[in-house]
Design an enzyme around this catalytic site. Structure first.
Site, short mmCIF file in Angstrom:
data_model
loop_
_atom_site.label_atom_id
_atom_site.label_comp_id
_atom_site.label_asym_id
_atom_site.label_seq_id
_atom_site.Cartn_x
_atom_site.Cartn_y
_atom_site.Cartn_z
N CYS A 1 0.87 -1.18 0.00
CA CYS A 1 0.00 0.00 0.00
C CYS A 1 0.91 1.23 0.00
O CYS A 1 2.11 1.10 -0.25
CB CYS A 1 -0.96 -0.02 1.19
SG CYS A 1 -0.16 0.01 2.80
N ARG B 1 -3.06 -0.68 5.50
CA ARG B 1 -3.65 -1.77 4.72
C ARG B 1 -2.73 -2.96 4.51
O ARG B 1 -3.12 -4.10 4.75
CB ARG B 1 -4.15 -1.24 3.37
CG ARG B 1 -5.31 -0.27 3.51
CD ARG B 1 -5.53 0.50 2.23
NE ARG B 1 -4.42 1.41 1.94
CZ ARG B 1 -4.28 2.16 0.86
NH1 ARG B 1 -5.23 2.09 -0.07
NH2 ARG B 1 -3.26 2.96 0.70
N ASP C 1 -7.97 3.72 1.46
CA ASP C 1 -6.96 4.08 2.46
C ASP C 1 -7.66 4.60 3.71
O ASP C 1 -8.33 5.63 3.67
CB ASP C 1 -6.07 5.17 1.86
CG ASP C 1 -4.87 5.47 2.74
OD1 ASP C 1 -4.82 4.96 3.88
OD2 ASP C 1 -3.97 6.19 2.29
#
Ligand code: 4NP
Length: 157
Positions: free
Chosen positions: A7, A13, A125
């Site tokens: 990520c 994440r 996100d």
């Protein structure tokens, strides 16, 4: 199989994805057959633990990610990893900008394509968001990693 989760920050994440996939591989007794790691592109949290909200939501689901430490993607990761899963378009473009060959390119895919193939749906996100935002991203990651782990189990039978 060597699997890399990516990520932007590698504190929300992709650490959850690394932890959840390892968790399912352990449950299926195939963790010794696979290497799972995660990284990102944003250097401002280098060497840090995952975000406390990511640690908390993972813990709530029985996954401990508190020992992970942030690291950056490096081009040699293409030599080590067979599959590279990204969370969103930014990560996708960043990783592919490092690719040296078609073979490198073909290793990269959106994580959620495991659940809904070829749709390139992003895992949003949650950084700066609420616990619920982290929970939402976790749920998407969890769905994908469950399927991935089961596919790896079938392939190892
Ligand atoms: P992640 O979230 O990509 O899911 O780890 C982010 C964490 C930190 C930053 C960006 C995204 N940052 O710019 O520091």
């Amino acid at each position: 199989m060597n699997i890399l989760m990516i990520c932007l920050g590698n504190i929300c994440r992709s650490p959850m994805a690394e932890g959840v996939l390892k968790h399912y591989l352990q449950n299926l007794n195939i963790d010794h057959l696979h290497h799972v790691d995660s990284c990102g592109f944003e250097p401002c949290h280098l060497g840090e633990k995952p975000h406390y909200k990511a640690i908390n939501v993972a813990q709530k689901h029985g996954v401990d990610i508190s020992n992970q430490r942030q690291r950056l993607f490096k081009v040699e990761d293409f030599d080590v990893f067979d599959k590279i899963f990204v969370m969103d378009n930014g990560n996708y473009n960043s990783v592919r900008s490092f690719a040296r060959s078609m073979e490198d390119m073909q290793k990269v895919d959106f994580l959620y394509n495991i659940v809904k193939p070829k749709q390139n749906i992003i895992v949003p996100d949650p950084w700066g968001g609420t616990e619920a935002d982290f929970e939402h991203s976790f749920e998407m990651i969890d769905q994908a990693c469950k399927i991935l782990a089961n596919n790896l189990k079938i392939n190892s039978l």
